[in-house]
Design an enzyme around this catalytic site. Sequence first.
Site, PDB file in Angstrom:
ATOM      1  N   ASP A  31       0.863  -1.175   0.000  1.00 35.12           N
ATOM      2  CA  ASP A  31       0.000   0.000   0.000  1.00 35.12           C
ATOM      3  C   ASP A  31       0.903   1.229   0.000  1.00 35.12           C
ATOM      4  O   ASP A  31       1.582   1.513   0.988  1.00 35.12           O
ATOM      5  CB  ASP A  31      -0.855  -0.045   1.274  1.00 35.12           C
ATOM      6  CG  ASP A  31      -2.124   0.787   1.172  1.00 35.12           C
ATOM      7  OD1 ASP A  31      -2.067   1.862   0.557  1.00 35.12           O
ATOM      8  OD2 ASP A  31      -3.142   0.358   1.736  1.00 35.12           O
TER       9      ASP A  31
ATOM     10  N   ASP B 152      -2.648   4.798  -2.496  1.00 37.61           N
ATOM     11  CA  ASP B 152      -3.564   5.496  -1.587  1.00 37.61           C
ATOM     12  C   ASP B 152      -3.988   6.858  -2.153  1.00 37.61           C
ATOM     13  O   ASP B 152      -3.130   7.625  -2.618  1.00 37.61           O
ATOM     14  CB  ASP B 152      -2.847   5.696  -0.246  1.00 37.61           C
ATOM     15  CG  ASP B 152      -3.759   6.232   0.838  1.00 37.61           C
ATOM     16  OD1 ASP B 152      -4.689   5.519   1.235  1.00 37.61           O
ATOM     17  OD2 ASP B 152      -3.537   7.382   1.296  1.00 37.61           O
TER      18      ASP B 152
ATOM     19  N   GLU C   9      -6.638   3.656  -5.278  1.00 38.59           N
ATOM     20  CA  GLU C   9      -7.722   4.039  -4.377  1.00 38.59           C
ATOM     21  C   GLU C   9      -8.163   5.422  -4.828  1.00 38.59           C
ATOM     22  O   GLU C   9      -7.381   6.381  -4.760  1.00 38.59           O
ATOM     23  CB  GLU C   9      -7.275   4.059  -2.915  1.00 38.59           C
ATOM     24  CG  GLU C   9      -8.482   4.098  -1.981  1.00 38.59           C
ATOM     25  CD  GLU C   9      -8.404   5.137  -0.886  1.00 38.59           C
ATOM     26  OE1 GLU C   9      -9.273   5.122  -0.003  1.00 38.59           O
ATOM     27  OE2 GLU C   9      -7.505   5.988  -0.906  1.00 38.59           O
TER      28      GLU C   9
ATOM     29  N   HIS D 255     -10.617  -1.291   5.402  1.00 38.20           N
ATOM     30  CA  HIS D 255     -10.220  -0.798   6.726  1.00 38.20           C
ATOM     31  C   HIS D 255     -10.766   0.593   7.028  1.00 38.20           C
ATOM     32  O   HIS D 255     -10.498   1.122   8.106  1.00 38.20           O
ATOM     33  CB  HIS D 255      -8.691  -0.788   6.807  1.00 38.20           C
ATOM     34  CG  HIS D 255      -8.107   0.210   5.837  1.00 38.20           C
ATOM     35  ND1 HIS D 255      -8.200   0.049   4.469  1.00 38.20           N
ATOM     36  CD2 HIS D 255      -7.486   1.384   6.033  1.00 38.20           C
ATOM     37  CE1 HIS D 255      -7.644   1.093   3.883  1.00 38.20           C
ATOM     38  NE2 HIS D 255      -7.195   1.920   4.805  1.00 38.20           N
ATOM     39  N   ASP D 256     -11.457   1.205   6.080  1.00 40.07           N
ATOM     40  CA  ASP D 256     -11.983   2.559   6.274  1.00 40.07           C
ATOM     41  C   ASP D 256     -13.491   2.575   6.488  1.00 40.07           C
ATOM     42  O   ASP D 256     -14.082   3.653   6.568  1.00 40.07           O
ATOM     43  CB  ASP D 256     -11.697   3.428   5.039  1.00 40.07           C
ATOM     44  CG  ASP D 256     -10.238   3.811   4.909  1.00 40.07           C
ATOM     45  OD1 ASP D 256      -9.528   3.810   5.930  1.00 40.07           O
ATOM     46  OD2 ASP D 256      -9.810   4.114   3.781  1.00 40.07           O
TER      47      ASP D 256
HETATM   48  O1  ISL Z   1     -12.469   8.691   5.517  1.00 38.58           O
HETATM   49  C1  ISL Z   1     -12.597   9.295   4.491  1.00 38.58           C
HETATM   50  C2  ISL Z   1     -13.046  10.678   4.474  1.00 38.58           C
HETATM   51  O2  ISL Z   1     -13.822  10.919   5.591  1.00 38.58           O
HETATM   52  C3  ISL Z   1     -12.331   8.627   3.244  1.00 38.58           C
HETATM   53  O3  ISL Z   1     -12.520   9.501   2.226  1.00 38.58           O
HETATM   54  C4  ISL Z   1     -10.874   8.150   3.262  1.00 38.58           C
HETATM   55  O4  ISL Z   1     -10.078   9.034   3.936  1.00 38.58           O
HETATM   56  C5  ISL Z   1     -10.365   8.041   1.881  1.00 38.58           C
HETATM   57  O5  ISL Z   1     -10.989   6.906   1.332  1.00 38.58           O
HETATM   58  C6  ISL Z   1      -8.871   7.892   1.828  1.00 38.58           C
HETATM   59  O6  ISL Z   1      -8.442   6.770   2.532  1.00 38.58           O
HETATM   60  C7  ISL Z   1      -7.082   6.446   2.457  1.00 38.58           C
HETATM   61  O7  ISL Z   1      -6.247   7.543   2.772  1.00 38.58           O
HETATM   62  C8  ISL Z   1      -6.316   8.044   4.098  1.00 38.58           C
HETATM   63  C9  ISL Z   1      -6.232   6.949   5.152  1.00 38.58           C
HETATM   64  O8  ISL Z   1      -6.582   7.463   6.398  1.00 38.58           O
HETATM   65  C10 ISL Z   1      -7.129   5.781   4.804  1.00 38.58           C
HETATM   66  O9  ISL Z   1      -6.965   4.746   5.742  1.00 38.58           O
HETATM   67  C11 ISL Z   1      -6.780   5.331   3.438  1.00 38.58           C
HETATM   68  O10 ISL Z   1      -7.448   4.164   3.028  1.00 38.58           O
HETATM   69  C12 ISL Z   1      -5.148   8.984   4.243  1.00 38.58           C
HETATM   70  O11 ISL Z   1      -3.959   8.346   3.877  1.00 38.58           O
END
Ligand code: ISL
Length: 601
Positions: free
Chosen positions: A99, A208, A293, A364-365
């Site tokens: 990642d 990411d 992503e 995980h989000d």
């Molecule tokens: O939680 C969100 C906004 O409230 C989502 O948009 C999320 O942040 C977005 O999908 C991005 O996620 C990724 O980048 C983030 C990280 O915290 C997440 O875990 C990751 O999957 C920042 O690096």
Amino acid sequence: DGPPPWWHSAVFYQVYPRSFADSNGDGIGDLPGITARLDYLAGLGVDCLWLSPIFDSPGDDGGYDIRDYRAVAAEFGTLDDLDALIAACHERGMRIILDLVVNHTSAEHPWFRAACEDPDGPYGDYYFLRDDPGPAGNPAPDSAPPNNWTSFFGGSAWRPLPEARRWALHLFAPTQMDLNWDTPAVRAEVADIVRWWRGRGIDGFRLDVINYISKRRGLPDGNPAIGKLIGFTGIEHYFFGPRLHAYLSELRRNGFTRGDSDSPPSSTVRERRADGSLGDRLPQDRVGVMVGETPGVGVEMGRLLTAHEPRALDLTFNFDVLDEPGRVRWDDYRYDLAYLKDFYLDYLGRLGAGERIALFLDNHDNPRMLSKVLGEDAANPALRAAAAKALAAIQLLLPGVPFLFQGQEIGAINQDFRGISELHDLESLNRYEELRAAGASADEAFAQVLPGARDHARVPMRWAPGPGHDHSSGDAAPWQPAAERSAGFTVAEQDGDPESVLEFHRALIRLRREEPALTSEEVEFLRPHSREYFAWIRRDPVTGTEITVEVNLTAGDRAARGSGHVRRHTYSRCGRWRARRRDGAIRGHGVAARVGGTGFA
Ligand code: ISL
Ligand code: CA
């Protein structure tokens, strides 16, 4: 143009390393823990692992704040452990991707430190630093940030750097500093990191928030009306920025594609045959897979990134499937699977030849999809297992590339958190504080955080019944308790039980491997307007073999009165399904195939 790339027919599996398996009893999952569980993943039929970040990091955002792109976080192990994991994957015919978080670095990354020390030096251009108009090196209390952009984790997207007399941009936490991709040296560094990992045998990356990397020059103010609508101000200036396609195709060329002459394959991957047996060692693929992503890009922009030359990404994640229109992740509501059906009918219907989408429901989000669908009914084990199977049939048998998230295969649901002190994620904690500051009581604020908390999916994997669920070696307690409401939802309890959610996943993944119809592009939807019934036919264009998949989207019994392909039959409970094969040579329907004992009987 040669055989299709391996990932066309692959099943990916996302591991959240902190919560998968702990080998040394410190309560924190680690790399040797993953290696020790690889036979489980190979037995599930997984083709490729995706590890959430394992790099050296202060851990402000679960590792999505990287301090050193070429080092492993001490809590997860060493570079040797990672090399061993890569080799162990390849030996089992599996691949592994990491990642890569390169929209931003940790504020502790040496580049950012150098930028703070000398904002006018070369590293100053690695980030978005803007002059601080305030006097005497400190932003005056009323000195305004350079624009009105807001952070995804609350407040302004700018933080003052008093020593450097600058403001610095952070779309996420104040310690996640946005990199300036308009600086050629930044793009060269990223390509170099990718090449370095490719050289160690890594098969690609999940990138990411990769659609945020190109910001409109000058960083103009965001439109407040859009900010109000979406909840974040400024997004229209970077979610599909002017140079996005150019930067990604450049990264593909310079990082992901191995020149045949100057860089021989660094690694070999055993071929895994349709029956699961292992074959020859194959050289590492010439091009690493690029999974983006891509929050917010939607169907057509996602297609622009994956299907148009020069090629940018291989796959994108489209998050619109996760919540019904008009809903957001924080809302407490019952998700109607009829929406999920509509979403995929529309999405798949818009694809051109050769295009593939990532199919995912959990990560995980996000809270667990199973919990969104079932609400309080998740406490009913029978319904929970049935719905988990319905989701599995959708995710594994529609056209596309499935990405399972750890725990889905055993029917994991949301954690029953009791109070804010049980949550760890900074996003949940920030939101809670904001709600409190706006006047909410502690209970109200918690209730408004709980449904969407990212913590639900991040609890340790439940390997076996018992207090620590065998997450950690010995009697060590995992870093986060993972209480389970119902018996039967651990790996040990489901392993070998033909009626279990786990064996259902195994059976479907095996079926994908055996039946080219399931990894072809061809699909025909039956009764597209039904809100209770989701059915489709997959076809193998070479042999003409057809597989019919029928999923009941409701919790009740349903009679599907079909015409044409679907005959009358009754479903009991959500998740009953059948795959009926029809050989091209035989007219009409063949015998219903029972898969893993869970098919239509
Ligand atoms: O939680 C969100 C906004 O409230 C989502 O948009 C999320 O942040 C977005 O999908 C991005 O996620 C990724 O980048 C983030 C990280 O915290 C997440 O875990 C990751 O999957 C920042 O690096
Ligand atoms: Ca550990």
